[in-house]
Enzyme design. Structure first.
Site, short mmCIF file in Angstrom:
data_model
loop_
_atom_site.label_atom_id
_atom_site.label_comp_id
_atom_site.label_asym_id
_atom_site.label_seq_id
_atom_site.Cartn_x
_atom_site.Cartn_y
_atom_site.Cartn_z
N ARG A 1 60.10 -11.73 11.42
CA ARG A 1 60.04 -10.59 12.33
C ARG A 1 58.79 -10.69 13.20
O ARG A 1 57.71 -11.02 12.71
CB ARG A 1 60.00 -9.27 11.55
N ARG B 1 52.00 -7.14 6.33
CA ARG B 1 52.94 -7.21 7.44
C ARG B 1 52.84 -8.57 8.10
O ARG B 1 52.07 -8.77 9.04
CB ARG B 1 52.68 -6.07 8.44
N GLU C 1 55.42 1.28 0.97
CA GLU C 1 56.84 0.92 0.89
C GLU C 1 57.03 -0.50 0.36
O GLU C 1 56.36 -1.44 0.79
CB GLU C 1 57.48 1.02 2.28
N SER D 1 63.57 -0.34 0.91
CA SER D 1 64.36 0.69 1.57
C SER D 1 65.82 0.48 1.17
O SER D 1 66.33 -0.63 1.28
CB SER D 1 64.24 0.60 3.10
N ARG E 1 55.19 -8.10 -1.04
CA ARG E 1 54.56 -6.83 -1.42
C ARG E 1 54.57 -6.64 -2.93
O ARG E 1 53.68 -5.99 -3.49
CB ARG E 1 55.25 -5.67 -0.71
#
Length: 428
Positions: A264, A279, A351, A354, A393
């Site tokens: 990404r 990130r 987070e 999801s 993560r």
């Protein structure tokens, strides 16, 4: 993609619900209603011209057989042909414009989703475990990793640029251990079929899940004469496995899991999140995707979320689960639960998964249907997706939560079989 019929039959309701998802979206409802009205004007004219031309063709054939003149009939036929061509061109333009607008609209939020404008409006639904209490000042993974010799940020930048990193030694093995542990859990206990998909996807696949056309700037496109992008998540290939198919409803639900790297651009990311592994442009993830009947989807969303939570429970990590508000949800989601793990280095929950129900939104874009009893009228399936979990993560959470005063890190018991029995990662 939303059902086009909604803009004709429930326009005011759709307009109000789109306003909950973002500014300016409701304005598109009137545009879509206008296009639908134009389409309904064109269709009867087009069908009448086609019917007249077909009838005229029969008359011309009979006249020729009977030796009668056909000039007037041929002229009338040419007029019908011209009308058909003009109306077909007009219809194509209307449908292309309508399709382009529909592809830009997000899913409608489920009625149980809290209305809100930012993450501050998300609602916590449960917590599990207590954050660890340290008798020393805990370090962040960005400090722990280099000291342990398991994360090399500088060489990652040298190899690929900012927001890339290198895992080495016990760090690389810990990442692989987490992947294998997650896949084993989801396949042996949760009933998912493991898939190893391509790490590249074409435009049609990315349109199917909702990344295109709206989020092209977040994707890495392959250079040259290729219609391919690096996948941003395994959700893309898994949710497109049955694109263009009609499934036997008696086989549903179908559950798939996959490990993939994810790529990404993270356009717009800044601040503390761009340091360390939080990130990155490239990261690993184990994904879960479910295809099901509409009447199953919300029960299965709870189940999918529980599967993701089980990973954290087995690792002994404290977490909380929140339901996202209307404007904090992803583009394709009708309802989303975020699972946030406790990170001592940041002294906050972050987070790590999801889990979303997209209802028929992706299935309509990807044309995935099912016949309830193997026969009868086909309906769109519902698709669900969830991280089970984001590997980088999770590695961060293990390093930070299991750190010791001497800079070492204990390995959670459930991972030790995957680490050749290693119990502690010692500083280098």
């Amino acid at each position: 993609m939303l059902d086009p019929a909604l803009f004709r039959d429930e326009a005011s309701n759709v307009e109000a619900r789109l306003a909950q998802r973002g500014d300016g979206l409701a304005d598109l409802v009137s545009d879509l209603r206008g296009l639908d009205g134009e389409r309904r004007e064109i269709l009867p004219v087009l069908e009448a011209a086609r019917h007249a031309k077909k009838a005229l063709g029969a008359q011309i054939g009979k006249a020729k057989r009977d030796g009668q003149p056909t000039d007037e009939l041929m002229t009338a036929g040419a007029a019908h042909t011209s009308t058909i061509a003009a109306q077909e061109a007009r219809l194509t333009q209307v449908e292309q414009t309508r399709q382009a607008l529909l592809l830009k609209l997000p899913n409608l939020a489920h009625e149980s989703v809290p209305v809100g404008t930012s993450e501050s409006d998300n609602v916590e639904v449960r917590r599990h475990g207590d954050p660890p209490a340290f008798d020393f000042a805990p370090l962040s993974h960005a400090e722990l990793g280099p000291g342990l010799g398991v994360i090399d940020f500088e060489r990652g930048v040298k190899l690929a640029g900012a927001r890339f990193s290198v895992l080495r030694g016990a760090g690389a093995r810990l990442s692989r251990a987490l992947i294998n542990f997650m896949l084993d859990l989801h396949t042996t206990e949760h009933g998912f079929v493991e898939v190893e998909p391509p790490f590249l996807a074409n435009t049609e696949s990315l349109v199917g899940t909702g990344q295109l056309p709206k989020f092209e700037e977040d994707l890495f496109k392959v250079a040259g004469d290729w219609d391919l992008y690096l996948i941003p998540t395994a959700e893309v290939p898994l949710a497109n496995l049955h694109r263009g198919e009609i499934l036997d409803g008696r086989t549903l639900p179908l559950r798939y899991t996959a490990y993939t790297p994810c790529f990404r651009s993270e356009a717009g990311s800044y601040g503390a999140d761009v340091r360390g592994l939080i990130r990155q442009h490239q990261f690993d993830k184990v994904e879960m995707v479910t295809y099901c009947r509409p009447d199953q989807s919300y029960e299965l969303l709870d189940t999918l979320t529980a599967h993701a939570e089980t990973v954290l429970q087995r690792l002994g990590l404290a977490y909380r689960t929140v339901v996202l508000c209307t404007r904090d949800m992803g583009f394709a989601a009708a309802k989303t639960y975020d699972i946030e793990v406790w990170l001592p280095g940041q002294q906050k929950y972050r987070e790590i998964s999801s889990c979303s129900n997209t209802e028929a939104f992706q299935a309509r874009r990807a044309n995935i249907k099912f016949r309830p009893d193997g026969t009868g009228r086909a309906k769109h399936v519902h698709t669900l997706n969830g991280s089970g979990l984001a590997v980088g993560r999770t590695l961060i959470a293990v390093l930070e939560n299991y750190q010791q005063a001497d800079g070492s890190v204990r390995i959670p018991a459930v991972l030790r079989p995957y680490m050749n029995g290693l119990e502690v990662i010692q500083p280098q």
